[in-house]
Design an enzyme around this catalytic site. Structure first.
Site, PDB file in Angstrom:
ATOM      1  N   CYS A 404      20.333 -25.337  19.176  1.00  0.00           N
ATOM      2  CA  CYS A 404      19.086 -25.314  19.945  1.00  0.00           C
ATOM      3  C   CYS A 404      18.197 -24.136  19.589  1.00  0.00           C
ATOM      4  CB  CYS A 404      19.408 -25.310  21.437  1.00  0.00           C
ATOM      5  SG  CYS A 404      19.451 -26.967  22.133  1.00  0.00           S
ATOM      6  N   ASP A 434      11.466 -34.541  32.475  1.00  0.00           N
ATOM      7  CA  ASP A 434      12.766 -34.229  33.055  1.00  0.00           C
ATOM      8  C   ASP A 434      13.816 -34.355  31.967  1.00  0.00           C
ATOM      9  OD1 ASP A 434      14.817 -33.825  35.141  1.00  0.00           O
ATOM     10  OD2 ASP A 434      13.206 -34.418  36.507  1.00  0.00           O
ATOM     11  N   ASP A 435      15.077 -34.283  32.339  1.00  0.00           N
ATOM     12  CA  ASP A 435      16.128 -34.320  31.326  1.00  0.00           C
ATOM     13  C   ASP A 435      16.196 -35.662  30.613  1.00  0.00           C
ATOM     14  OD1 ASP A 435      17.381 -31.675  31.560  1.00  0.00           O
ATOM     15  OD2 ASP A 435      17.844 -32.300  33.597  1.00  0.00           O
ATOM     16  N   ASP A 474      22.183 -34.389  29.243  1.00  0.00           N
ATOM     17  CA  ASP A 474      20.999 -34.909  29.939  1.00  0.00           C
ATOM     18  C   ASP A 474      21.353 -36.045  30.884  1.00  0.00           C
ATOM     19  OD1 ASP A 474      19.296 -33.137  28.669  1.00  0.00           O
ATOM     20  OD2 ASP A 474      18.864 -34.493  27.015  1.00  0.00           O
ATOM     21  N   GLY A 524      23.508 -46.796  14.946  1.00  0.00           N
ATOM     22  CA  GLY A 524      22.876 -45.546  14.551  1.00  0.00           C
ATOM     23  C   GLY A 524      22.208 -45.639  13.205  1.00  0.00           C
ATOM     24  N   HIS A 525      21.954 -44.496  12.626  1.00  0.00           N
ATOM     25  CA  HIS A 525      21.252 -44.431  11.342  1.00  0.00           C
ATOM     26  C   HIS A 525      21.741 -43.182  10.609  1.00  0.00           C
ATOM     27  CE1 HIS A 525      18.047 -44.965   8.415  1.00  0.00           C
ATOM     28  NE2 HIS A 525      17.780 -43.671   8.533  1.00  0.00           N
TER      29      HIS A 525
END
Length: 724
Positions: A404, A434-435, A474, A524-525
């Site tokens: 992060c 918000d989350d 989240d 996914g990718h």
């Protein structure tokens, strides 16, 4: 972390022994490009055997004799997998790691040492401790010394084995116990008639030292068994012992003995004069776990040290198609033995020298300290300079952080989000701000969020676990149950075979967390790029209303479920300045799921997970959404081990200054205050709860394994944060 060379070969080093440590240092100074180096070791440090007796006697701290493998790996550009190897398949070319599964290799080397657990002695496994592995013995000894200090133990110690190691440790433990000012008894048990029989003339000197230190020597006797409070001898009276140490030879690790590799009668891996395992062209072995077939030598650290340059040269030659060198160990070597006090004796060429003892100790200490400085004072490598002109305003002075710490700054992000149009669809109940977004799917409330992390550790399985815990935060923070996850991965430039290996490791790590939370990976990718990035789009389901940022009430208490400082630690680790033990502890916490913590806090009035904008940034967003102010007791805010000291030394994450500008805190400036603005990767939950419930909730969280604390409260006033 950035590399523009395609990685084409996996070099795996199993064990952090002396030869591997030196080899990594050489590799850091002159690597072979295109190679991904992986070090597998049970922990973040490796002890140096030469200083162990001095540590046991109290002359050295634990830090003095431990090689920081995290710093060393960072210097060498290697990745570290914390785990114990427990199997090898040389045909499939995989190492099995406890709790992690298989790690594949193109070229590997074994340097895992041996153990002294004396499996042939009944009761030893339950009541004894081998002198090797060194770290386990040192840990147990430290705990025993504490028991003796407080009077819980009497100071009755026995050492089985009167060789060099057994004599050094008996004298060292006797010296330490004598220094505690308590009556103690150390007994050395040897099966032969002479001590250190491999060294002519040593027996007389050592017996004099034992007598002077109060060590009882029982020789020419066999051990029958070890009990909780004694060592039983054949035909002799038992020896009282609360702490029994095995130093009567070394034994090969069971997983190596059980492998299909060629071994000698003791189960040690046979290697040729090029340090290659017999019959293998892609597997080396060095140190005590190896048996030199063409020039047998005793188990001694000096040979591992001397083998390191040959190992490095032969690994480089194997990777580049060069010619391998032969390892020709010396026939004799200088032995410097500790004598408990800061005294030593020397032996070489069939002779012993025990005077002047203090001068010999100084000589030994100088040799040992010089060896350790090779790792505590790693060479400073010159940074790669940009070639050509640089535009005004370009700043590449600070290394870009991972996790992060690499987020877009809060001010820039808020400005961009402010320009987004209002929500138009009735089934989108809550959007950005918000989350997670809240959707109405046929009467069922679903939350959805996306998060990704710039890689900061190249252990793909560990990075996958951390990324999954981070993304699910989240969902948990909103009070929802995880439902599904889409995985988005950018791998560094790897060959097809290495891509497959990396994806297997990563999917295993992500899958354990996602499935453990009750969700599924649904797709996914993937792509290739300059560096590793892992992201997840996650959904969750909820029955009631979401826990948002806007519900904090005046009088609420604030609970934080994880320490602060991950950004500071990661920034320092990238520069080779963080303590490896602190980094390993950080990784363990970041990879630990928090679904149970969210369940405990499901009655919170407001909650969020603390991530890239730091505690202050996320608390300020909560205050603004709820129309309140907050007061934080800085002394109550938990911090990761090592983080505050690093912050005090000036280490900051890339986004730190932007976080501080976006959420100013009123109070005296300090290193601890700096951690309030530190970006957190896989951070804890910040919850506003009813004041009367806060202490009980924090206790419940701690009982569940979370380092939670009540850190402040919610007050009336304009949105602001004040320290108390």
């Amino acid at each position: 972390m950035t590399s523009y060379t395609t990685l084409s070969r996996d070099l795996v080093l199993v064990g952090g022994g002396h030869a591997h440590a030196l080899m990594l240092r050489m590799w850091g100074m002159k690597p072979v490009h295109g190679v991904q180096v992986t070090l597998i070791n049970p922990g973040p440090t490796a002890p140096y055997s030469g200083m162990l007796p001095g540590h046991i006697a109290g002359h050295y701290t634990r830090d003095d004799l431990e090689i920081d493998l995290v710093k060393l790996a960072r210097f060498a550009g290697a990745r570290v997998i914390f785990g114990a190897a427990d199997g090898i398949d040389a045909t499939r070319k995989v190492i099995h790691v406890t709790g992690r599964g298989e790690v594949a290799y193109d070229l590997a080397s074994l340097d895992v040492g041996l153990h002294a657990q004396a499996p042939h002695i009944p009761g030893f496994a339950a009541y004894g401790i081998g002198a090797k592995p060194l770290d386990r013995y040192a840990d147990r000894w430290a705990a025993y010394v504490l028991d003796v200090t407080v009077g819980a133990k009497k100071g009755q110690v026995a050492v089985i084995g009167g060789g060099v190691a057994g004599c050094e440790l008996a004298l060292a433990m006797a010296y330490k116990l004598k220094g505690l000012g308590r009556q103690s008894c150390v007994t050395l048990i040897e099966g032969q008639t002479k001590l250190a029989s491999a060294i002519p003339g040593a027996d007389r000197i050592l017996r004099e030292e034992m007598l002077g230190m109060g060590v009882t020597v029982v020789s020419a006797v066999a051990v029958d068994a070890v009990t909780q409070d004694a060592v039983l001898l054949k035909g002799r009276s038992s020896v009282p012992s609360e702490f029994t140490v095995g130093a009567a030879g070394g034994f090969a690790h069971a997983w190596l003995s059980a492998s299909d590799l060629p071994k000698d009668q003791g189960g040690f891996v046979q290697v040729n004069d090029q340090l290659l395992v017999a019959g293998q062209e892609d597997l080396f072995a060095v140190g005590d776990c190896a048996a030199l077939t063409e020039s047998p030598r005793p188990k001694a650290g000096v040979f591992a040290v001397r083998a390191a340059p040959v190992l490095y040269s032969n690994i480089c030659a194997t990777l580049t198609g060069g010619i391998l060198k032969k390892f020709q160990p010396q026939t004799d070597y200088l032995k410097l033995m500790s004598l408990g006090r800061k005294d030593a004796m020397a032996a070489k060429w069939g002779r012993c020298l025990a005077s002047p003892k203090a001068r010999l100790w100084q000589w030994k200490n100088s040799i040992d300290q010089t060896f350790m400085r090779k790792f505590s004072e790693l060479p400073v490598m010159k940074p790669v300079k940009v070639d050509g002109p640089v535009a005004l305003g370009s700043d590449d002075e600070q290394m870009l952080c991972g996790g992060c710490g690499a987020k877009v700054a809060p001010g820039q992000l808020s400005a961009a989000l402010a320009e987004m149009p209002a929500l138009q669809r009735e089934d989108v109940l809550q959007g950005a701000g918000d989350d997670a977004a809240v959707l109405d799917i046929g009467g069922q409330k679903q939350v959805m969020s996306v998060d990704h992390l710039r890689g900061f550790v190249m252990d793909y399985g560990l990075m996958g676990r951390i990324a999954a815990v981070h993304a699910l935060g989240d969902v948990w923070a909103m009070g929802a149950k995880p439902q599904s996850a889409l995985l988005s991965v950018t791998l560094p430039r790897l060959t097809p075979a290495m891509q497959a290996r990396a994806m297997r490791e990563m999917l295993d790590g992500v899958g354990k967390v996602v499935r453990g939370a009750g969700a599924e990976i649904v797709g996914g990718h993937s792509a290739m790029g300059a560096e590793l990035t892992i992201g997840l789009t996650v959904t969750g389901l909820m029955d009631g209303n979401a826990i948002t940022l806007a519900g904090a009430k005046v009088g609420d208490a604030l609970i934080l479920t994880r320490p602060l400082g991950s950004g500071t630690l990661l920034a320092a680790e990238m520069q080779g300045k963080a303590d490896g033990r602190d980094v390993a502890a950080l990784y363990e916490i970041m990879a630990h799921p928090q679904g149970d913590a969210a369940e405990i806090l499901k009655g919170a009035h407001a909650m969020t997970d603390v991530t890239g904008f730091g505690l202050a940034g996320h608390l300020m967003v909560m205050c603004r959404a709820s129309g309140v102010a907050a007061e934080v007791c800085l002394a109550d805010v938990p911090a990761y081990a090592g983080a505050e000291a690093l912050a005090d030394a000036g280490y900051r994450s890339t986004i730190y200054e932007d976080n501080r500008s976006a959420a100013p805190v009123f109070g005296p400036d300090s290193a601890k205050m700096a951690l309030l603005h530190d970006p957190q990767t896989s951070g804890g939950f910040l919850a506003a709860v009813a004041a009367e419930e806060a202490v009980a909730l924090a206790a419940q969280l701690r009982a569940a394994g979370h380092d939670a604390a009540v850190i402040g409260d919610v007050r009336a006033g304009e949105p602001s944060i004040t320290l108390s």
